[in-house]
Design an enzyme around this catalytic site. Structure first.
Site, PDB file in Angstrom:
ATOM      1  N   THR A   1      -9.024 -17.250 -70.476  1.00  0.00           N
ATOM      2  CA  THR A   1      -8.558 -16.524 -69.292  1.00  0.00           C
ATOM      3  C   THR A   1      -7.878 -17.461 -68.166  1.00  0.00           C
ATOM      4  O   THR A   1      -7.164 -16.992 -67.367  1.00  0.00           O
ATOM      5  CB  THR A   1      -9.709 -15.744 -68.532  1.00  0.00           C
ATOM      6  OG1 THR A   1     -10.650 -16.837 -68.264  1.00  0.00           O
ATOM      7  CG2 THR A   1     -10.335 -14.950 -69.690  1.00  0.00           C
TER       8      THR A   1
ATOM      9  N   PHE B   1     -14.134 -18.152 -61.503  1.00  0.00           N
ATOM     10  CA  PHE B   1     -12.679 -18.264 -61.236  1.00  0.00           C
ATOM     11  C   PHE B   1     -11.884 -18.650 -62.554  1.00  0.00           C
ATOM     12  O   PHE B   1     -10.902 -19.129 -62.389  1.00  0.00           O
ATOM     13  CB  PHE B   1     -12.691 -19.212 -60.143  1.00  0.00           C
ATOM     14  CG  PHE B   1     -13.719 -20.456 -60.417  1.00  0.00           C
ATOM     15  CD1 PHE B   1     -13.189 -21.737 -61.600  1.00  0.00           C
ATOM     16  CD2 PHE B   1     -15.035 -20.651 -60.187  1.00  0.00           C
ATOM     17  CE1 PHE B   1     -14.031 -22.534 -61.740  1.00  0.00           C
ATOM     18  CE2 PHE B   1     -15.918 -21.648 -60.421  1.00  0.00           C
ATOM     19  CZ  PHE B   1     -15.219 -22.787 -61.282  1.00  0.00           C
ATOM     20  N   TYR B   2     -12.490 -18.343 -63.694  1.00  0.00           N
ATOM     21  CA  TYR B   2     -11.614 -18.797 -64.893  1.00  0.00           C
ATOM     22  C   TYR B   2     -11.026 -17.716 -65.303  1.00  0.00           C
ATOM     23  O   TYR B   2     -11.136 -16.827 -65.866  1.00  0.00           O
ATOM     24  CB  TYR B   2     -12.410 -19.106 -66.057  1.00  0.00           C
ATOM     25  CG  TYR B   2     -13.275 -20.511 -66.070  1.00  0.00           C
ATOM     26  CD1 TYR B   2     -12.808 -21.526 -65.037  1.00  0.00           C
ATOM     27  CD2 TYR B   2     -14.307 -20.705 -66.859  1.00  0.00           C
ATOM     28  CE1 TYR B   2     -13.328 -22.682 -65.147  1.00  0.00           C
ATOM     29  CE2 TYR B   2     -14.888 -21.859 -66.858  1.00  0.00           C
ATOM     30  CZ  TYR B   2     -14.399 -22.970 -66.022  1.00  0.00           C
ATOM     31  OH  TYR B   2     -15.143 -24.263 -65.944  1.00  0.00           O
ATOM     32  N   GLY B   3      -9.607 -17.482 -64.553  1.00  0.00           N
ATOM     33  CA  GLY B   3      -8.669 -16.349 -64.729  1.00  0.00           C
ATOM     34  C   GLY B   3      -8.658 -15.724 -63.197  1.00  0.00           C
ATOM     35  O   GLY B   3      -8.944 -16.475 -62.169  1.00  0.00           O
TER      36      GLY B   3
ATOM     37  N   LYS C   1     -20.556 -20.453 -63.832  1.00  0.00           N
ATOM     38  CA  LYS C   1     -20.154 -21.039 -62.440  1.00  0.00           C
ATOM     39  C   LYS C   1     -19.321 -20.113 -61.488  1.00  0.00           C
ATOM     40  O   LYS C   1     -18.628 -19.411 -61.758  1.00  0.00           O
ATOM     41  CB  LYS C   1     -19.233 -22.051 -62.820  1.00  0.00           C
ATOM     42  CG  LYS C   1     -19.708 -23.431 -63.371  1.00  0.00           C
ATOM     43  CD  LYS C   1     -18.672 -24.683 -63.600  1.00  0.00           C
ATOM     44  CE  LYS C   1     -17.667 -24.325 -64.520  1.00  0.00           C
ATOM     45  NZ  LYS C   1     -17.947 -24.079 -65.640  1.00  0.00           N
TER      46      LYS C   1
END
Length: 329
Positions: free
Chosen positions: A20, A51-53, A82
């Protein structure tokens, strides 16, 4: 098998970032086979991030969709998430209110389909006393909403401080053939002292060891080109390390990634180091299969790799200046 938070996990975990957190997010129907293959082969420690994406398409959306289709897999996975950044931005905010927002949002997006086994603040927020951040996560652990506390990109001093406050299930830090800092800066030593395993992120050097990049302009995704290790003269200096490791891979009839992962597993738990679990990412089932067959390295191989690491100095910092200011907090 290794136990983290009383759950057995494989020697190699699985990072979800690559699906992502890229200009062209991987379609779920393409991501699912890679995720299933990782679990089939024993990589049951999965690592994702709020926040991955984007707020509309990140690890939580992917996981919700996956466990909707494969609900039977939920209990097989130990999920580490995370968060605790400024929403929609790469800036740490470990204030109690934002930690609560972050965990609540992740739980909402997972929609009960999968428990968060470990939660960690992605970076230390120097504007908030760290014990406040940890105490807030501990509230969710006590309430049974989160399984345990892990740490991310922290210093040896922070690890020792945190371990006095709460049970710390794991510490996530960058560790690879190109990032051996934890062996010299006390982080590995602190984890060993407190019997805390390490999740080693970017064990393949953000793709540097899996790619055929010949010049800085080849680096993908393009946003990595601002990382000092992939720019200018530093890039060509670091190619020397890759070339040296490639010679060992050739002699072992293995790939460079298999040697890189094999090295991490070979040093894990030895010579004063804690247990280290690499969490490589992969966007295809084929790459997962490759990663789950790490090279079996002899003492001679380890000696040869250590000689390479002594001879070839890695050039450039792990992150640009802004990113480095939020590491080893």
């Amino acid at each position: 098998m290794v136990k983290v938070n009383d759950q057995e996990i494989g020697a190699v975990g699985y990072g979800l970032m690559g699906f992502t957190w890229r200009p062209d997010p991987t379609p779920f129907e393409v991501a699912f086979p890679a995720m299933r293959k990782s679990l089939e082969l024993g990589a049951n420690a999965w690592n994702g991030g709020e926040f991955y994406g984007t707020p509309d398409n990140n690890s939580m959306h992917l996981l919700n969709a996956y466990f909707t289709k494969y609900p039977e897999d939920a209990e097989k996975v130990q999920l580490c998430i995370k968060g605790a950044s400024v929403y929609g931005r790469m800036q740490p905010d470990g204030s109690p209110q934002n930690v609560r927002r972050s965990i609540d949002e992740c739980l909402k997006l997972l929609d009960g389909k999968k428990k968060i086994d470990l939660f960690e603040c992605a970076r230390v927020d120097h504007n908030t006393p760290y014990e406040q951040s940890l105490n807030t996560i501990a509230e969710y652990v006590k309430a049974g909403k989160v399984g345990g506390i892990s740490l991310s990109e922290v210093s040896a001093a922070t690890i020792r401080k945190a371990a006095k406050l709460h049970k710390i299930a794991a510490v996530e830090v960058e560790f690879s053939l190109m990032a051996t800092d934890i062996m010299e800066n006390g982080i590995a030593e602190a984890c060993h002292e407190h019997n805390i395993p390490i999740f080693a992120y970017s064990p393949l050097c953000r793709g540097f060891l899996t790619s055929g990049w010949k010049k800085p302009e080849d680096v993908r995704p393009e946003r990595l080109r601002i990382f000092p290790r992939f720019t200018g003269d530093a890039f060509y200096q670091n190619v020397k390390l890759r070339d040296e490791v490639e010679r060992i891979a050739h002699d072992k009839a293995a790939t460079i990634p298999q040697v890189a992962l094999g090295w991490i597993l070979a040093v894990s738990g030895k010579n004063g180091l804690p247990v280290i679990i690499p969490i490589p990412g992969a966007t295809t089932a084929e790459r997962v299969e490759e990663n789950m067959k790490p090279a079996q390295l002899t003492d001679g191989d380890i000696k040869a790799i250590n000689a390479i690491l002594s001879k070839v100095t890695v050039a450039g910092t792990r992150y640009p200046e802004f990113g480095m200011s939020h590491t080893n907090g």
